[in-house]
Structure formats: structure tokens, C-alpha cells
Design an enzyme around this catalytic site. Structure first.
Site, PDB file in Angstrom:
ATOM      1  N   GLU A  64      55.178  44.041  17.836  1.00 27.14           N
ATOM      2  CA  GLU A  64      54.552  43.043  16.705  1.00 27.14           C
ATOM      3  C   GLU A  64      53.140  43.742  16.364  1.00 27.14           C
ATOM      4  OE1 GLU A  64      52.306  39.397  15.380  1.00 27.14           O
ATOM      5  OE2 GLU A  64      51.741  40.979  16.770  1.00 27.14           O
ATOM      6  N   GLU A  65      52.405  44.210  17.404  1.00 25.52           N
ATOM      7  CA  GLU A  65      50.954  44.444  16.672  1.00 25.52           C
ATOM      8  C   GLU A  65      50.881  45.676  15.975  1.00 25.52           C
ATOM      9  OE1 GLU A  65      48.596  42.949  17.231  1.00 25.52           O
ATOM     10  OE2 GLU A  65      48.780  41.565  19.115  1.00 25.52           O
TER      11      GLU A  65
HETATM   12 CO    CO Z   1      47.576  40.672  17.737  1.00 26.85          CO
HETATM   13 ZN    ZN Z   2      49.782  38.262  18.470  1.00 28.53          ZN
END
Ligand code: CO
Ligand code: ZN
Length: 332
Positions: A195-196
Site C-alpha cells: 500500500e505504501e
Molecule cells: Co502510510
Molecule cells: Zn496506511
């Protein structure tokens, strides 16, 4: 909750190397899953079959931000690049740890003026005296995360690295443990990867699972510290937040109104969140297939993406309750 969060935050899992944290979640949730699967990119999918005909995907990313080794010099110092959003100015003097347990400290070259600080002026010192000695512990492409275990701050608040988003993971795990044996809908709890670095894991997971609705669970910024960068009507300890918008998604009105109704009906404290900068997995989920109506349950968090993020444990308990009630709603 605190004990689980301590272990989850302590686990190693930068984007692209989520193995250790995934194994921990897998083991923790095994007794409560009808089905567990790890997909091609490494997302962990835990399924609970339900009585209704709707399928709801609930996503929390398990990856954290990190640093990746780009070059090792002849004296054993490691140069690195960022994996996800790290604040260059906050790195000097911080400790980091590699997957094999090697601990290093971030040092900084002499600068003519402090404005010129960028990653190229920083290095990681793992205590090696030469390139060969360093290579015995660390190689090019290896990743490190902040070395910063969880500690209590005050009665109800904790600080640690990776509360973004082990907080969300902990909420999902606790909800899973407390869920009715036959939930109202088919629920996929997805612990996503990467996600990052751009909401990457959630996209194929959502495509594959074909949900009717998507829900992200992640931390969000707060506006309750001295002179915050943005006006934001979210505070620590005042309950989880219902996201209205961030830079990755405008949450679907059907989902946000269901969330608000659920909180009101069950007297769960909640806040409304309009985040001017930042995104989360729901940003990828709502754009998969023909479009998936999606929303986000946010956990207020201070000092996001630093080695010492802070959350309020009461917000987490309320988030678990909120999620459980929400998943029992009608979702028409
Ligand atoms: Co984050
Ligand atoms: Zn997050």
C-alpha cells in the site's frame, strides 16, 4: 488489543517483504477463518462465509514504510533509498533494523546549509569496518524498518513504528475473533501488500474477489496537535473516523451514510474526515472491475510515517465495535 498490537508493530514488513507480519497474522487468525489464502502478490485473504448474498471486501494494509540499500561503500557504510513516504529530515540519529536482526543507525554528512539535506547525504552505519564485513550481513536491495518498539504514553495511548497500519490489521483480527459464527454477508478480510508504494496489492485482490462493496481500514492524520499542517477536524481519542474524501477516493455516499447511521444507532463515537493529502487501499478497490462502491473506516493517528506514530487504544476498541456492527447491516 495492546498485546496484539505490540506484536504486530514489532513484526518486520516493509512493502514488498511482508512475509514475517503475514505469517504472524495467518497464525493468529487461523482458528477464526473458514478459508485462508495468499494470492500471487502476497495479499493474505481470510474468508468468512455468511448467510446473505452480498460480498464485502474489508482491506487493511500490512506493509510499512522502509529503507532499501542501494550501495555499500568501501568503509562499510550503506547508502539507501526510501520505500514509501519517509521524512528525510527526521532520519538522522534514528535506528533501523534489517530482517536478519542487524541494527544500524542513520548518520548524516556535513552540510553547508541544512536546506540541502536529502537522502544522498545520509547513510546507515551497521557497525561494519569494510564493504566485505557489511556484505556479510546486508546486501544491495535489502530493506530496513525503524527500530522502535511499542510503548505506552499516558493511560490509553501507545507509540510505535508501523502503527500505520498494524492498527488496521489489529482491528480486523479482533473483529474476526468476535464475529458471529455466521455473519450476515460473505466477508473477505484482506491484509494487503505494498500500500505504501501506491496501493498496489489491493488492486488485484479486489479484481479477484469481485466484492459488492469495499471497505478500507487504515490510519488517518489528525488536526489536534500544535499548529498542524492542515486544518483537519479529526482528533485522537474521539472515535474512529468515517472518511469522506482523500486524494485516492471520494467515498461512495451509500457507504458513508450507512456508516454514519450505524455509528449513530449504536452510539459509537465517530468523526468525519476530509483528508487533503494521502490515500489508502479503498482508492484502488473502488476503481477495480466495473467500479466497487467503497468507504473507509479510519483510525486517528499522530506523527504518521515517523518512528513514533501514536494512536489511542479506545479508538481501536470503538473501531472494532463499529466494524462488527457495520458488517451486520443490510448493505442493499
Ligand atoms: Co502510510
Ligand atoms: Zn496506511
Amino acid at each position: 488489543m495492546k498485546e496484539l498490537l505490540t506484536r504486530l508493530c514489532g513484526a518486520f514488513g516493509p512493502a514488498g517483504a511482508e512475509g514475517p507480519v503475514r505469517d504472524m497474522i495467518k497464525e493468529e487468525t487461523a482458528p477464526y477463518s473458514d478459508e485462508q489464502a495468499v494470492d500471487n502478490l502476497g495479499n493474505l485473504v481470510i474468508t468468512r462465509s455468511g448467510s446473505g448474498d452480498k460480498t464485502i471486501l474489508v482491506a487493511a494494509h500490512m506493509d510499512e514504510i522502509g529503507l532499501m540499500v542501494t550501495y555499500i561503500d568501501e568503509n562499510g557504510f550503506l547508502r539507501f533509498t526510501n520505500v514509501g513516504g519517509v521524512f528525510t529530515k527526521l532520519l538522522t540519529g534514528k535506528r533501523v533494523v534489517f530482517q536478519n536482526g542487524a541494527v544500524g543507525v542513520i548518520g548524516q554528512e556535513k552540510l553547508k546549509d541544512s536546506g540541502e539535506l536529502d537522502l544522498s547525504k545520509l547513510y546507515i552505519d551497521i557497525g561494519a569496518a569494510s564493504r566485505d564485513e557489511a556484505r556479510k550481513k546486508v546486501n544491495i536491495g535489502d530493506m530496513a524498518v525503524f527500530y522502535s518498539p511499542l510503548g505506552m504514553s499516558g493511560e490509553n495511548r501507545v507509540t510505535a513504528k508501523a502503527l500505520d497500519n498494524r492498527t488496521g490489521c489489529a482491528v480486523l483480527v479482533e473483529a474476526l475473533k468476535k464475529m458471529p459464527s455466521e455473519p450476515a454477508h460473505r466477508i473477505h478480510f484482506v491484509f494487503t501488500v505494498q500500500e505504501e508504494v501506491g496501493l498496489r496489492g489491493a488492486r488485484p485482490a479486489s479484481y479477484h474477489l469481485k466484492p459488492d462493496y469495499g471497505l478500507g481500514v487504515d490510519v488517518t492524520r489528525v488536526g489536534d496537535t500544535p499548529e498542524p499542517e492542515y486544518k483537519l477536524d479529526v482528533s485522537l481519542g474521539k472515535g474512529p473516523a468515517v472518511k469522506i474524501k482523500d486524494t485516492s477516493i471520494i467515498c461512495h455516499p451509500r457507504v458513508t451514510s450507512l456508516m454514519i447511521q450505524t455509528a449513530e444507532n449504536n452510539k459509537i463515537p465517530y468523526q468525519l474526515e476530509v483528508l487533503e493529502r494521502g490515500g489508502t487501499d479503498a482508492g484502488a478497490i473502488h476503481l477495480s472491475r466495473e467500479g466497487i462502491p467503497s468507504g473507509v473506516l479510519s483510525i486517528p493517528c499522530r506523527y504518521i510515517h515517523t518512528p513514533a506514530e501514536m494512536v489511542d487504544l479506545e479508538d481501536l476498541d470503538n473501531a472494532v465495535l463499529f466494524l462488527l456492527r457495520l458488517l451486520e447491516e443490510k448493505w442493499e
